[in-house]
Design an enzyme around this catalytic site. Structure first.
Site, short mmCIF file in Angstrom:
data_model
loop_
_atom_site.label_atom_id
_atom_site.label_comp_id
_atom_site.label_asym_id
_atom_site.label_seq_id
_atom_site.Cartn_x
_atom_site.Cartn_y
_atom_site.Cartn_z
N ASN A 119 0.83 -1.20 0.00
CA ASN A 119 0.00 0.00 0.00
C ASN A 119 0.87 1.25 0.00
O ASN A 119 1.94 1.30 0.59
CB ASN A 119 -1.01 0.00 1.16
CG ASN A 119 -0.42 -0.12 2.54
OD1 ASN A 119 0.49 -0.91 2.77
ND2 ASN A 119 -0.96 0.63 3.47
N GLU B 72 0.25 5.21 0.66
CA GLU B 72 -0.67 6.24 1.12
C GLU B 72 -0.27 7.62 0.62
O GLU B 72 0.84 7.82 0.12
CB GLU B 72 -0.73 6.23 2.65
CG GLU B 72 -1.35 4.96 3.20
CD GLU B 72 -1.46 4.95 4.71
OE1 GLU B 72 -2.14 4.05 5.22
OE2 GLU B 72 -0.88 5.82 5.39
N CYS C 58 -4.07 0.60 -2.69
CA CYS C 58 -3.91 -0.63 -1.92
C CYS C 58 -2.84 -1.54 -2.53
O CYS C 58 -2.57 -1.49 -3.73
CB CYS C 58 -5.22 -1.39 -1.86
SG CYS C 58 -6.57 -0.51 -1.05
N GLU D 179 -2.89 -4.75 -3.17
CA GLU D 179 -3.38 -5.68 -4.19
C GLU D 179 -3.45 -5.02 -5.56
O GLU D 179 -3.05 -5.60 -6.57
CB GLU D 179 -4.77 -6.21 -3.82
CG GLU D 179 -4.83 -6.92 -2.49
CD GLU D 179 -5.21 -5.99 -1.34
OE1 GLU D 179 -4.59 -4.90 -1.19
OE2 GLU D 179 -6.13 -6.35 -0.57
N CYS E 118 -10.02 -5.43 0.35
CA CYS E 118 -11.15 -4.50 0.44
C CYS E 118 -12.03 -4.66 -0.80
O CYS E 118 -11.66 -5.33 -1.77
CB CYS E 118 -10.66 -3.07 0.59
SG CYS E 118 -9.97 -2.35 -0.92
N CYS F 231 -10.45 -3.55 -4.17
CA CYS F 231 -9.45 -4.51 -4.65
C CYS F 231 -10.12 -5.78 -5.18
O CYS F 231 -9.70 -6.34 -6.19
CB CYS F 231 -8.46 -4.85 -3.54
SG CYS F 231 -7.31 -3.49 -3.21
#
Length: 160
Positions: free
Chosen positions: A62, A64, A73, A75, A112, A115
């Site tokens: 990830n 940010e 993210c 993934e 999530c 993803c």
């Protein structure tokens, strides 16, 4: 009115050591990627490793950003990189692991929703399931046989 019942089956392993050798190695690569994540705001690091059909591994973590919606993210970092650098290759498996700097996470953490949707696009396109293995920082590992097992009634290009 007719009811439609949806079920899924997941496999739960007590630890990484119960996984087959290649999947153990994939999860370890996800852990290395996780430790390199850029997560100064949430302090929640995520690592992903994809096993491609040529046995090459692509990782992501990830990333940010102070403008929170601008981050990405692990993934999606991995799957988009695989699509960009290895076009036409199928994804056989995804390993996912998390680590929080604020609490101990031993419960498996799945991808999530965003993803799952991105992964579903690849699964539908390649016409083959992507096995998904996910865990917390330590402890149990959960295996879903496909993205569809985590995201039934997937929205895909057939609706467009």
């Amino acid at each position: 009115m007719k009811k439609h019942h949806i079920t899924t089956t997941l496999e739960v392993y007590e630890s990484i050591s119960e996984l087959e050798g290649p999947i153990q190695a994939l999860m370890h690569k996800a852990q290395v990627a996780r430790d390199k994540a850029y997560a100064p705001y949430s302090r929640f690091k995520v690592g992903a490793a994809l096993l491609l059909d040529n046995d090459e591994v692509v990782t992501g973590n990830n990333q940010e950003n102070a403008a929170f919606p601008s981050g990405l993210c692990a993934e999606r970092v991995a799957v988009f990189y695989a699509g960009a650098e290895h076009p036409g290759r199928s994804i056989k498996a995804l390993a996912l692991t998390v680590h929080s700097e604020t609490k101990n996470i031993t419960t498996p953490v799945p991808p999530c929703g965003a993803c799952r949707q991105s992964l579903a696009e690849y699964e539908v396109r390649q016409e083959a399931p992507i096995e998904i293995y996910f865990m917390g920082a330590t402890g149990k590992v959960v295996k879903a046989a496909s993205v569809e097992a985590l995201l039934p009634l997937v929205f895909d290009s057939s609706f467009l």
